[in-house]
Design a protein around this motif. Structure first.
Motif, mmCIF file in Angstrom:
data_model
loop_
_atom_site.group_PDB
_atom_site.id
_atom_site.type_symbol
_atom_site.label_atom_id
_atom_site.label_comp_id
_atom_site.label_asym_id
_atom_site.label_seq_id
_atom_site.Cartn_x
_atom_site.Cartn_y
_atom_site.Cartn_z
ATOM 1 N N TYR B 5 -14.114 16.512 -7.559
ATOM 2 C CA TYR B 5 -14.273 17.207 -6.281
ATOM 3 C C TYR B 5 -13.126 18.183 -6.007
ATOM 4 O O TYR B 5 -13.356 19.290 -5.534
ATOM 5 N N ALA B 6 -11.922 17.711 -6.274
ATOM 6 C CA ALA B 6 -10.781 18.560 -5.915
ATOM 7 C C ALA B 6 -9.505 18.030 -6.532
ATOM 8 O O ALA B 6 -9.415 16.856 -6.906
ATOM 9 N N VAL B 7 -8.529 18.914 -6.617
ATOM 10 C CA VAL B 7 -7.153 18.524 -6.902
ATOM 11 C C VAL B 7 -6.401 18.701 -5.597
ATOM 12 O O VAL B 7 -6.526 19.756 -4.950
ATOM 13 N N THR B 8 -5.667 17.683 -5.185
ATOM 14 C CA THR B 8 -5.034 17.751 -3.862
ATOM 15 C C THR B 8 -3.552 17.407 -3.939
ATOM 16 O O THR B 8 -3.075 16.869 -4.946
ATOM 17 N N ASP B 9 -2.852 17.687 -2.837
ATOM 18 C CA ASP B 9 -1.507 17.139 -2.676
ATOM 19 C C ASP B 9 -1.652 15.801 -1.942
ATOM 20 O O ASP B 9 -2.754 15.276 -1.824
ATOM 21 N N ARG B 10 -0.589 15.247 -1.444
ATOM 22 C CA ARG B 10 -0.591 13.951 -0.749
ATOM 23 C C ARG B 10 -1.428 12.900 -1.511
ATOM 24 O O ARG B 10 -2.440 12.398 -1.006
ATOM 25 N N PRO B 11 -0.992 12.574 -2.709
ATOM 26 C CA PRO B 11 -1.799 11.660 -3.533
ATOM 27 C C PRO B 11 -1.985 10.280 -2.915
ATOM 28 O O PRO B 11 -2.915 9.557 -3.276
ATOM 29 N N GLU B 12 -1.104 9.926 -1.963
ATOM 30 C CA GLU B 12 -1.179 8.584 -1.381
ATOM 31 C C GLU B 12 -2.135 8.535 -0.183
ATOM 32 O O GLU B 12 -2.467 7.451 0.299
ATOM 33 N N ALA B 13 -2.598 9.693 0.298
ATOM 34 C CA ALA B 13 -3.437 9.717 1.507
ATOM 35 C C ALA B 13 -4.744 8.965 1.261
ATOM 36 O O ALA B 13 -5.323 9.060 0.172
ATOM 37 N N PRO B 14 -5.218 8.220 2.271
ATOM 38 C CA PRO B 14 -6.463 7.465 2.072
ATOM 39 C C PRO B 14 -7.632 8.389 1.746
ATOM 40 O O PRO B 14 -7.696 9.513 2.258
ATOM 41 N N LEU B 15 -8.536 7.901 0.917
ATOM 42 C CA LEU B 15 -9.714 8.707 0.570
ATOM 43 C C LEU B 15 -10.755 8.578 1.671
ATOM 44 O O LEU B 15 -10.911 7.506 2.265
ATOM 45 N N PRO B 16 -11.468 9.656 1.966
ATOM 46 C CA PRO B 16 -12.506 9.567 3.005
ATOM 47 C C PRO B 16 -13.612 8.599 2.571
ATOM 48 O O PRO B 16 -13.904 8.495 1.371
ATOM 49 N N PRO B 17 -14.201 7.906 3.529
ATOM 50 C CA PRO B 17 -15.218 6.896 3.186
ATOM 51 C C PRO B 17 -16.567 7.536 2.875
ATOM 52 O O PRO B 17 -17.550 7.326 3.579
ATOM 53 N N LEU B 18 -16.622 8.345 1.839
ATOM 54 C CA LEU B 18 -17.860 9.048 1.466
ATOM 55 C C LEU B 18 -18.177 8.726 0.014
ATOM 56 O O LEU B 18 -17.520 9.245 -0.891
ATOM 57 N N GLY B 19 -19.120 7.889 -0.215
ATOM 58 C CA GLY B 19 -19.491 7.548 -1.583
ATOM 59 C C GLY B 19 -18.395 6.752 -2.270
ATOM 60 O O GLY B 19 -17.499 6.198 -1.624
ATOM 61 N N ARG B 20 -18.448 6.721 -3.584
ATOM 62 C CA ARG B 20 -17.469 5.930 -4.340
ATOM 63 C C ARG B 20 -16.417 6.871 -4.931
ATOM 64 O O ARG B 20 -16.441 7.191 -6.121
ATOM 65 N N LEU B 21 -15.503 7.271 -4.081
ATOM 66 C CA LEU B 21 -14.465 8.201 -4.535
ATOM 67 C C LEU B 21 -13.338 7.441 -5.214
ATOM 68 O O LEU B 21 -12.948 6.352 -4.790
ATOM 69 N N GLU B 22 -12.817 8.069 -6.279
ATOM 70 C CA GLU B 22 -11.665 7.489 -6.973
ATOM 71 C C GLU B 22 -10.657 8.615 -7.192
ATOM 72 O O GLU B 22 -10.953 9.787 -6.961
ATOM 73 N N ARG B 23 -9.468 8.231 -7.663
ATOM 74 C CA ARG B 23 -8.460 9.274 -7.902
ATOM 75 C C ARG B 23 -7.552 8.897 -9.044
ATOM 76 O O ARG B 23 -7.382 7.708 -9.348
ATOM 77 N N VAL B 24 -7.000 9.930 -9.677
ATOM 78 C CA VAL B 24 -5.865 9.711 -10.568
ATOM 79 C C VAL B 24 -4.717 10.503 -9.967
ATOM 80 O O VAL B 24 -4.933 11.554 -9.334
ATOM 81 N N THR B 25 -3.509 10.000 -10.106
ATOM 82 C CA THR B 25 -2.363 10.691 -9.509
ATOM 83 C C THR B 25 -1.295 10.940 -10.572
ATOM 84 O O THR B 25 -1.054 10.090 -11.432
ATOM 85 N N GLU B 26 -0.705 12.097 -10.486
ATOM 86 C CA GLU B 26 0.378 12.481 -11.403
ATOM 87 C C GLU B 26 1.233 13.538 -10.724
ATOM 88 O O GLU B 26 0.700 14.497 -10.153
#
Lengths: 117, 211
Positions: B5-26
């Motif tokens: 979906y996107a590359v974002t800053d604030r990797p620790e921010a909670p993910l919006p409750p829309l579907g099954r979102l996941e993240r990798v952080t670096e």
């Protein structure tokens, strides 16, 4: 940022009809890459070749317009160039029809580089 | 495969409750994705769902939106992209932080000769010159909007539909100002017909860097 779909229209004239354009379906949008499927390799190759020809045609037209602006072409040269571009455009349209392609198919998606044309 | 979906800053921010979102952080970046299929659903509804996720992410972080249908093999590939391109992504995030995209479409004046076959080479070249001049004239009219925006891109459309399309990267806080200028333009140029849609994620201003 989040707005309901209906609220995305920020400004518009009362009559929106002139802005109606056919929207290509998403299947088409997602297929705007060169089709390298062996089953349809001929069409895919034609798409690639015609895209390059179209790119060159557009570049040559722009260069010709720049030369007209600069006044470096006489009437006879303008006539000859115009006839050449006109013939090339007609031939392109014929080839697109023959291979079942449309102009949008030539605007190949180059991924990170954006669209070609 | 995963759908990004996107590359974002604030990797620790909670993910919006829309579907099954996941993240990798670096390196202070997050890649937001869902496990998807190699052949994405091509319905308009699916596209709007993608849009909704990207917009929700933009509510509380800067985001480089990925176009619908951006798929990678697995989260490892996304992680490698974050590592390898972290400098580029960070620069792009700085450029779009706090900004939205507004899309303006202008109806070009009718060109009766456009569809008629030129009868000579000179006529053909004359048609090209007229069309170029019409497009330049439209762009000049939109100068005040460009003054409010931080960036502007001319978007290519189909040659046949008589529309010129522009994307503006605008500070969120200047949205009202932009809308007011649109009204002004309409009042100053009675014949000018345009539409403006948005706010959108800045899709047009991350191409070349984040695709």
């Amino acid at each position: 940022l989040t707005r309901p779909r209906g609220d995305k229209l920020l400004a518009a004239p009362p009559d929106l009809d002139p802005f109606r354009v056919p929207v290509p379906d998403l299947d088409h949008a997602l297929s705007r890459r060169v089709n390298a499927d062996p089953e349809s390799v001929e069409r895919g190759l034609a798409q690639l070749v015609l895209t390059i020809v179209e790119l060159l045609r557009q570049l040559m037209e722009r260069q010709a317009l720049r030369r007209i602006d600069a006044g470096t072409l006489d009437d006879e040269q303008v006539e000859r160039l115009g006839n050449t571009f006109m013939a090339l455009e007609e031939r392109m349209q014929q080839l697109l029809r023959e291979f079942g392609l449309d102009e949008e198919d030539l605007n190949i998606d180059l991924g990170p580089l954006g669209n070609l044309l | 495969v995963i759908e990004v979906y996107a590359v974002t800053d604030r990797p620790e921010a909670p993910l919006p409750p829309l579907g099954r979102l996941e993240r990798v952080t670096e390196h202070g970046l997050a890649g937001i994705y869902t496990t998807g299929s190699a052949a994405p659903d091509t319905s308009a509804e699916a596209l709007w769902r993608h849009e909704q996720v990207v917009e929700a992410l933009m509510d509380d972080r800067a985001a480089l939106p990925m176009r619908y249908g951006t798929v990678l093999a697995d989260e490892g590939q996304l992680r490698r992209a974050l590592v390898d391109r972290r400098g580029e992504f960070s620069r792009l995030l700085d450029a779009v932080r706090g900004h939205i995209e507004l899309a303006v479409r202008v109806l070009l004046p009718p060109d009766e000769d456009r569809d008629a076959r030129a009868r000579s080479g000179r006529e053909y070249m004359g048609g090209l010159l007229r069309r170029r001049s019409a497009a330049a004239g439209t762009l000049a009219l939109l100068g005040p909007l460009e003054g409010i925006a931080d960036a502007m891109k001319v978007r290519e459309g189909s040659a046949a539909d008589h529309h010129a399309r522009y994307s503006f990267l605008v500070d969120r806080d200047r949205l009202d100002e932009f809308q007011a200028e649109l009204q002004e333009l309409g009042a100053r140029h009675r014949g000018l017909q345009l539409t403006c849609t948005g706010p959108w994620p800045p899709y047009s201003f991350v191409a070349g860097g984040a695709s």
